[in-house]
Design a protein around this motif. Structure first.
Motif, PDB file in Angstrom:
ATOM      1  N   ALA A 250       0.824  -1.206  -0.336  1.00 30.41           N
ATOM      2  CA  ALA A 250      -0.073  -0.222  -0.651  1.00 30.41           C
ATOM      3  C   ALA A 250       0.379   1.265  -0.137  1.00 30.41           C
ATOM      4  O   ALA A 250       1.541   0.999   0.503  1.00 30.41           O
ATOM      5  N   PHE A 251      -0.045   2.458  -0.913  1.00 27.25           N
ATOM      6  CA  PHE A 251       1.409   3.504  -0.709  1.00 27.25           C
ATOM      7  C   PHE A 251       0.466   4.355   0.981  1.00 27.25           C
ATOM      8  O   PHE A 251      -0.306   4.451   0.691  1.00 27.25           O
ATOM      9  N   THR A 252       1.598   5.373   1.106  1.00 29.90           N
ATOM     10  CA  THR A 252       1.556   5.262   1.897  1.00 29.90           C
ATOM     11  C   THR A 252       1.013   7.328   2.428  1.00 29.90           C
ATOM     12  O   THR A 252       0.298   7.501   3.106  1.00 29.90           O
ATOM     13  N   GLY A 253       0.813   7.625   0.950  1.00 27.37           N
ATOM     14  CA  GLY A 253       0.534   9.060   0.774  1.00 27.37           C
ATOM     15  C   GLY A 253       0.322   9.133  -0.915  1.00 27.37           C
ATOM     16  O   GLY A 253       0.697   8.149  -1.920  1.00 27.37           O
ATOM     17  N   LYS A 254       0.302  10.689  -1.263  1.00 23.25           N
ATOM     18  CA  LYS A 254       0.334  10.983  -3.030  1.00 23.25           C
ATOM     19  C   LYS A 254       2.461  10.126  -3.371  1.00 23.25           C
ATOM     20  O   LYS A 254       2.092  10.627  -4.608  1.00 23.25           O
ATOM     21  N   ASP A 255       3.724  10.279  -2.992  1.00 15.06           N
ATOM     22  CA  ASP A 255       4.822   9.976  -3.641  1.00 15.06           C
ATOM     23  C   ASP A 255       4.571   8.427  -3.131  1.00 15.06           C
ATOM     24  O   ASP A 255       3.915   8.394  -2.941  1.00 15.06           O
ATOM     25  N   ASP A 256       5.884   8.344  -4.292  1.00 17.43           N
ATOM     26  CA  ASP A 256       6.119   6.462  -3.981  1.00 17.43           C
ATOM     27  C   ASP A 256       6.086   5.804  -2.972  1.00 17.43           C
ATOM     28  O   ASP A 256       6.938   4.850  -3.399  1.00 17.43           O
ATOM     29  N   THR A 257       6.068   6.028  -1.680  1.00 12.28           N
ATOM     30  CA  THR A 257       6.732   5.664  -0.978  1.00 12.28           C
ATOM     31  C   THR A 257       5.317   4.744  -0.768  1.00 12.28           C
ATOM     32  O   THR A 257       4.722   4.663  -0.181  1.00 12.28           O
ATOM     33  N   VAL A 258       5.636   3.029  -0.251  1.00  8.22           N
ATOM     34  CA  VAL A 258       5.232   1.866  -0.368  1.00  8.22           C
ATOM     35  C   VAL A 258       5.094   1.464   1.516  1.00  8.22           C
ATOM     36  O   VAL A 258       6.371   1.157   1.687  1.00  8.22           O
ATOM     37  N   LEU A 259       4.390   0.626   1.506  1.00  5.80           N
ATOM     38  CA  LEU A 259       5.030  -0.348   2.312  1.00  5.80           C
ATOM     39  C   LEU A 259       4.063  -1.947   2.840  1.00  5.80           C
ATOM     40  O   LEU A 259       3.280  -1.879   1.244  1.00  5.80           O
ATOM     41  N   ALA A 260       4.732  -2.399   2.567  1.00  6.17           N
ATOM     42  CA  ALA A 260       4.852  -3.838   1.476  1.00  6.17           C
ATOM     43  C   ALA A 260       5.692  -5.446   2.379  1.00  6.17           C
ATOM     44  O   ALA A 260       5.905  -4.480   3.514  1.00  6.17           O
ATOM     45  N   ALA A 261       4.242  -5.936   2.112  1.00 12.26           N
ATOM     46  CA  ALA A 261       4.630  -7.131   2.890  1.00 12.26           C
ATOM     47  C   ALA A 261       4.947  -8.189   2.627  1.00 12.26           C
ATOM     48  O   ALA A 261       5.192  -8.397   1.434  1.00 12.26           O
ATOM     49  N   LEU A 262       6.132  -8.484   3.887  1.00 10.54           N
ATOM     50  CA  LEU A 262       7.283  -9.559   3.084  1.00 10.54           C
ATOM     51  C   LEU A 262       6.718 -11.074   3.690  1.00 10.54           C
ATOM     52  O   LEU A 262       8.007 -11.399   4.489  1.00 10.54           O
ATOM     53  N   ILE A 263       5.638 -12.027   3.803  1.00 11.62           N
ATOM     54  CA  ILE A 263       5.348 -12.900   3.366  1.00 11.62           C
ATOM     55  C   ILE A 263       6.314 -13.667   4.235  1.00 11.62           C
ATOM     56  O   ILE A 263       6.087 -13.932   5.113  1.00 11.62           O
ATOM     57  N   THR A 264       7.404 -14.410   2.940  1.00  8.20           N
ATOM     58  CA  THR A 264       8.514 -15.348   3.354  1.00  8.20           C
ATOM     59  C   THR A 264       8.808 -14.954   5.336  1.00  8.20           C
ATOM     60  O   THR A 264       8.639 -15.873   6.099  1.00  8.20           O
ATOM     61  N   TYR A 265       8.850 -13.614   4.814  1.00  7.36           N
ATOM     62  CA  TYR A 265       9.666 -13.623   6.569  1.00  7.36           C
ATOM     63  C   TYR A 265       9.205 -12.559   7.269  1.00  7.36           C
ATOM     64  O   TYR A 265      10.363 -12.552   8.463  1.00  7.36           O
ATOM     65  N   SER A 266       8.168 -12.779   7.364  1.00  5.96           N
ATOM     66  CA  SER A 266       7.003 -12.060   8.307  1.00  5.96           C
ATOM     67  C   SER A 266       7.963 -10.678   8.833  1.00  5.96           C
ATOM     68  O   SER A 266       8.209 -10.504   9.960  1.00  5.96           O
ATOM     69  N   THR A 267       7.530  -9.529   7.456  1.00  3.43           N
ATOM     70  CA  THR A 267       8.192  -8.208   7.899  1.00  3.43           C
ATOM     71  C   THR A 267       7.586  -6.840   7.397  1.00  3.43           C
ATOM     72  O   THR A 267       7.110  -7.566   6.017  1.00  3.43           O
ATOM     73  N   ILE A 268       7.404  -6.212   7.509  1.00  4.72           N
ATOM     74  CA  ILE A 268       7.027  -5.756   7.033  1.00  4.72           C
ATOM     75  C   ILE A 268       8.183  -3.761   6.435  1.00  4.72           C
ATOM     76  O   ILE A 268       8.346  -3.827   7.155  1.00  4.72           O
ATOM     77  N   ALA A 269       7.816  -4.048   5.053  1.00  3.41           N
ATOM     78  CA  ALA A 269       8.977  -3.084   4.230  1.00  3.41           C
ATOM     79  C   ALA A 269       8.434  -1.489   4.461  1.00  3.41           C
ATOM     80  O   ALA A 269       7.474  -1.505   3.493  1.00  3.41           O
ATOM     81  N   GLN A 270       9.379  -0.493   4.219  1.00  2.00           N
ATOM     82  CA  GLN A 270       9.001   0.201   3.553  1.00  2.00           C
ATOM     83  C   GLN A 270      10.054   0.798   2.461  1.00  2.00           C
ATOM     84  O   GLN A 270      11.464   0.474   2.731  1.00  2.00           O
ATOM     85  N   VAL A 271       9.414   1.441   1.906  1.00  2.00           N
ATOM     86  CA  VAL A 271       9.951   1.445   0.169  1.00  2.00           C
ATOM     87  C   VAL A 271       9.769   2.808  -0.141  1.00  2.00           C
ATOM     88  O   VAL A 271       8.848   3.112  -0.194  1.00  2.00           O
ATOM     89  N   ARG A 272      11.170   2.819  -0.096  1.00  4.79           N
ATOM     90  CA  ARG A 272      11.225   4.684  -0.273  1.00  4.79           C
ATOM     91  C   ARG A 272      11.547   4.803  -1.964  1.00  4.79           C
ATOM     92  O   ARG A 272      11.320   4.170  -2.961  1.00  4.79           O
TER      93      ARG A 272
END
Length: 326
Positions: A250-272
């Protein structure tokens, strides 16, 4: 979105979580996630594996429970309400899975819900559910050998976009239902068999900035596909790499910053926007093979399917998004 074999891969994945994910360090002033909490729990044995999210205006979460073939609504108090059950099909044969599963979900402005149903039969496709639930109705059929996973809705253009994890492409379907056509294809969307016990190409999908964004689980990438003025797909762009086990996002706002579910490793990554990423939530925060992320105001929602966790802990988790402007 896959029911992965437990076998010996659980230990392997646990080690890989520490050896493969080497994210860039967080920078001052970047958005952060705080106050993670589990707001609803589910039964893995009953097939209640939360797969995808569509939010109501009041923050209630409509979830697909993949292997239970259910769509439920979770309110702010964590109360479950069953909205619909996708019909059972004889001899399901979903590619890579076998069983019938309900996957992506979106909500139209009038409250109507639409879900992807993957069965390996002619029931595979997009199904419509009324705003208050009820009997699902199939509005579009996809090939039996496809695995419709992520689902995005463009009401302005009157179309759906469907990420097909098995065929490795994006379908386009009229909002009113009807014939599906291939909208985008190419090696960037295809699986390569690099997953743990499964193959998954195009997976999560979102509309953002006049483009369709797609994750490719096998290739560990986040892609951007411009939508041309005539509605056709532009050239596929790779916007981030090294996202091991990426599912939905999902996107956090109007820019291209993303919160991504990394299923295999049970983490959420913030992608710049520049493609680098930072891990912002992990297993101690309550994650258990996260599959999807959604955002309502400052609240982040995460579905955890717990496909290969021991013991399983399928749940819906929330956290507070702090962008430094609160």
């Amino acid at each position: 979105m896959f029911r992965l074999p437990r076998l010996a891969t659980t230990a392997t994945v646990a080690v890989a979580a520490f050896t493969l994910l080497v994210p860039a360090a967080a920078s001052a002033g970047e958005p952060t996630l705080t106050d993670p909490r589990t707001v609803a729990n589910f039964s893995f044995d009953a097939g209640e594996t939360p797969e995808n999210i569509a939010l109501e205006p009041d923050g209630s979460a409509n979830l697909t429970l993949a292997h239970a073939r259910q769509v439920v609504r979770i309110d702010g108090h964590g109360t479950h309400r069953l909205l619909a059950v996708l019909p059972s099909v004889p001899n399901p044969n979903t590619p890579g899975i076998g069983s019938a599963v309900v996957t992506g979900i979106v909500r139209a402005k009038n409250g109507t819900l639409y879900v992807n149903y993957a069965t390996g039969t002619n029931a595979t496709g997009i199904w419509r559910i009324g705003p208050h639930g009820g009997t699902p109705v199939q509005i579009a059929q996809l090939p039996a050998d496809s695995l419709p996973n992520g689902l995005a809705l463009d009401e302005k253009r009157g179309v759906f976009y469907v990420a097909d994890s098995a065929r490795g492409l994006v379908w386009r379907v009229p909002l009113k239902g009807g014939t599906a056509t291939i909208w985008a294809a190419g090696s960037a969307l295809q699986p390569i068999g690099a997953g743990v016990g499964y193959e998954a190409g195009a997976n999560g999908i979102k509309l953002h900035g006049d483009a369709v964004w797609v994750s490719n689980t096998d290739r560990r990438t986040l892609l951007r596909i411009p939508v041309r003025r005539d509605g056709t797909a532009g050239t596929i762009e790779t916007r981030a790499t090294g996202l091991d086990g990426i599912d939905d996002f999902a996107f956090t706002g109007k820019d291209d910053t993303v919160l991504a579910a990394l299923i295999t490793y049970s983490t959420i990554a913030q992608v710049r926007p520049n493609g680098t990423h930072t891990v912002v939530l992990t297993t101690p925060d309550g994650l258990s093979n996260p599959t999807a992320v959604a955002l309502h105001d400052k609240t982040v929602y995460v579905t955890n399917a717990s496909y290969f966790a021991v013991p399983p802990n399928p749940n819906l988790l929330t956290a507070h998004l702090d962008n430094g402007k609160d």
